[in-house]
Design a protein around this motif. Structure first.
Motif, PDB file in Angstrom:
ATOM      1  N   VAL A   9       0.873  -1.179   0.000  1.00  0.00           N
ATOM      2  CA  VAL A   9       0.000   0.000   0.000  1.00  0.00           C
ATOM      3  C   VAL A   9       0.908   1.226   0.000  1.00  0.00           C
ATOM      4  N   LEU A  10       0.667   2.127  -0.936  1.00  0.00           N
ATOM      5  CA  LEU A  10       1.534   3.295  -1.062  1.00  0.00           C
ATOM      6  C   LEU A  10       1.306   4.342   0.013  1.00  0.00           C
ATOM      7  N   GLY A  11       0.172   4.306   0.673  1.00  0.00           N
ATOM      8  CA  GLY A  11      -0.139   5.294   1.705  1.00  0.00           C
ATOM      9  C   GLY A  11      -1.215   6.239   1.209  1.00  0.00           C
ATOM     10  N   PHE A  12      -1.179   7.467   1.693  1.00  0.00           N
ATOM     11  CA  PHE A  12      -2.178   8.471   1.310  1.00  0.00           C
ATOM     12  C   PHE A  12      -1.707   9.174   0.044  1.00  0.00           C
ATOM     13  N   VAL A  13      -2.040   8.589  -1.090  1.00  0.00           N
ATOM     14  CA  VAL A  13      -1.663   9.111  -2.397  1.00  0.00           C
ATOM     15  C   VAL A  13      -2.934   9.597  -3.072  1.00  0.00           C
ATOM     16  N   SER A  14      -2.861  10.753  -3.706  1.00  0.00           N
ATOM     17  CA  SER A  14      -4.052  11.291  -4.374  1.00  0.00           C
ATOM     18  C   SER A  14      -4.405  10.474  -5.615  1.00  0.00           C
ATOM     19  N   ASN A  15      -5.635  10.600  -6.045  1.00  0.00           N
ATOM     20  CA  ASN A  15      -6.107   9.929  -7.248  1.00  0.00           C
ATOM     21  C   ASN A  15      -5.284  10.386  -8.455  1.00  0.00           C
ATOM     22  N   ASP A  16      -5.006  11.680  -8.546  1.00  0.00           N
ATOM     23  CA  ASP A  16      -4.211  12.205  -9.657  1.00  0.00           C
ATOM     24  C   ASP A  16      -2.795  11.625  -9.652  1.00  0.00           C
ATOM     25  N   ALA A  17      -2.196  11.524  -8.473  1.00  0.00           N
ATOM     26  CA  ALA A  17      -0.843  10.967  -8.373  1.00  0.00           C
ATOM     27  C   ALA A  17      -0.829   9.496  -8.787  1.00  0.00           C
ATOM     28  N   ALA A  18      -1.851   8.743  -8.391  1.00  0.00           N
ATOM     29  CA  ALA A  18      -1.940   7.326  -8.772  1.00  0.00           C
ATOM     30  C   ALA A  18      -2.081   7.194 -10.292  1.00  0.00           C
ATOM     31  N   ARG A  19      -2.900   8.045 -10.880  1.00  0.00           N
ATOM     32  CA  ARG A  19      -3.068   8.019 -12.343  1.00  0.00           C
ATOM     33  C   ARG A  19      -1.760   8.348 -13.050  1.00  0.00           C
ATOM     34  N   GLU A  20      -1.052   9.317 -12.528  1.00  0.00           N
ATOM     35  CA  GLU A  20       0.222   9.703 -13.128  1.00  0.00           C
ATOM     36  C   GLU A  20       1.236   8.557 -13.042  1.00  0.00           C
ATOM     37  N   MET A  21       1.280   7.869 -11.896  1.00  0.00           N
ATOM     38  CA  MET A  21       2.197   6.739 -11.714  1.00  0.00           C
ATOM     39  C   MET A  21       1.937   5.628 -12.726  1.00  0.00           C
ATOM     40  N   LEU A  22       0.663   5.390 -13.011  1.00  0.00           N
ATOM     41  CA  LEU A  22       0.291   4.263 -13.865  1.00  0.00           C
ATOM     42  C   LEU A  22       0.192   4.614 -15.353  1.00  0.00           C
ATOM     43  N   ALA A  23       0.347   5.875 -15.689  1.00  0.00           N
ATOM     44  CA  ALA A  23       0.137   6.329 -17.065  1.00  0.00           C
ATOM     45  C   ALA A  23       0.960   5.543 -18.090  1.00  0.00           C
ATOM     46  N   ASP A  24       2.213   5.252 -17.793  1.00  0.00           N
ATOM     47  CA  ASP A  24       3.089   4.564 -18.748  1.00  0.00           C
ATOM     48  C   ASP A  24       3.250   3.074 -18.445  1.00  0.00           C
ATOM     49  N   GLN A  25       2.387   2.537 -17.599  1.00  0.00           N
ATOM     50  CA  GLN A  25       2.484   1.129 -17.212  1.00  0.00           C
ATOM     51  C   GLN A  25       1.583   0.260 -18.098  1.00  0.00           C
ATOM     52  N   PRO A  26       1.833  -1.040 -18.158  1.00  0.00           N
ATOM     53  CA  PRO A  26       1.020  -1.927 -18.998  1.00  0.00           C
ATOM     54  C   PRO A  26      -0.367  -2.192 -18.407  1.00  0.00           C
ATOM     55  N   ASP A  27      -1.220  -2.769 -19.217  1.00  0.00           N
ATOM     56  CA  ASP A  27      -2.569  -3.151 -18.809  1.00  0.00           C
ATOM     57  C   ASP A  27      -2.515  -4.034 -17.567  1.00  0.00           C
TER      58      ASP A  27
END
Length: 129
Positions: A9-27
């Motif tokens: 669990v990454l902790g208290f991460v915003s929805n926008d930050a989570a989206r940014e982290m996953l933007a270049d990741q695979p399905d």
């Protein structure tokens, strides 16, 4: 380093930050984070190639749900979730993180038996698994 385990669990991460982290990741890449607005709720953000977006949903509504099923059981039951993403260490297969080695073989055998049962396989076919 390969010997380090990912943060589950990454902790208290915003929805926008989570989206940014996953933007270049695979399905199927996903992160788990605590809800900033709803105390006690755990949110999963998962990358979807079908519409090229990141979807978020409550994987655990209040920690009371963990009395009935473990977090590992929740994660393993979602087919869309494939690889846990740790921003520092990269991607990890969800089974390697959430299924202990001894239980993973049982999980695979049980899943295979269920597939054989649904397909109407014979006992001989089941013995060859």
């Amino acid at each position: 380093p390969a010997s380090h385990a990912p943060r589950t669990v990454l902790g208290f991460v915003s929805n926008d930050a989570a989206r940014e982290m996953l933007a270049d990741q695979p399905d199927g890449a996903f992160v788990l984070r605590f809800s900033r607005g709803e105390p006690g709720e755990l949110i999963c953000a998962v990358k979807s190639e079908s519409d090229a977006t990141v979807h978020s949903f409550y994987i655990v509504d209040e920690f009371e749900e963990l009395n009935d099923r473990t977090l590992a059981a929740h994660v393993l039951s979602h087919r869309r979730l494939k690889s846990l993403y740790d921003p520092e260490l990269g991607l990890f297969d969800k089974h390697a993180v959430f299924a202990p080695r001894q239980r993973y073989k049982t999980y695979v055998r049980t899943k295979r038996r269920a597939e054989l049962f649904k397909s109407g396989a014979t006992e001989t076919q089941k013995g060859n698994e």
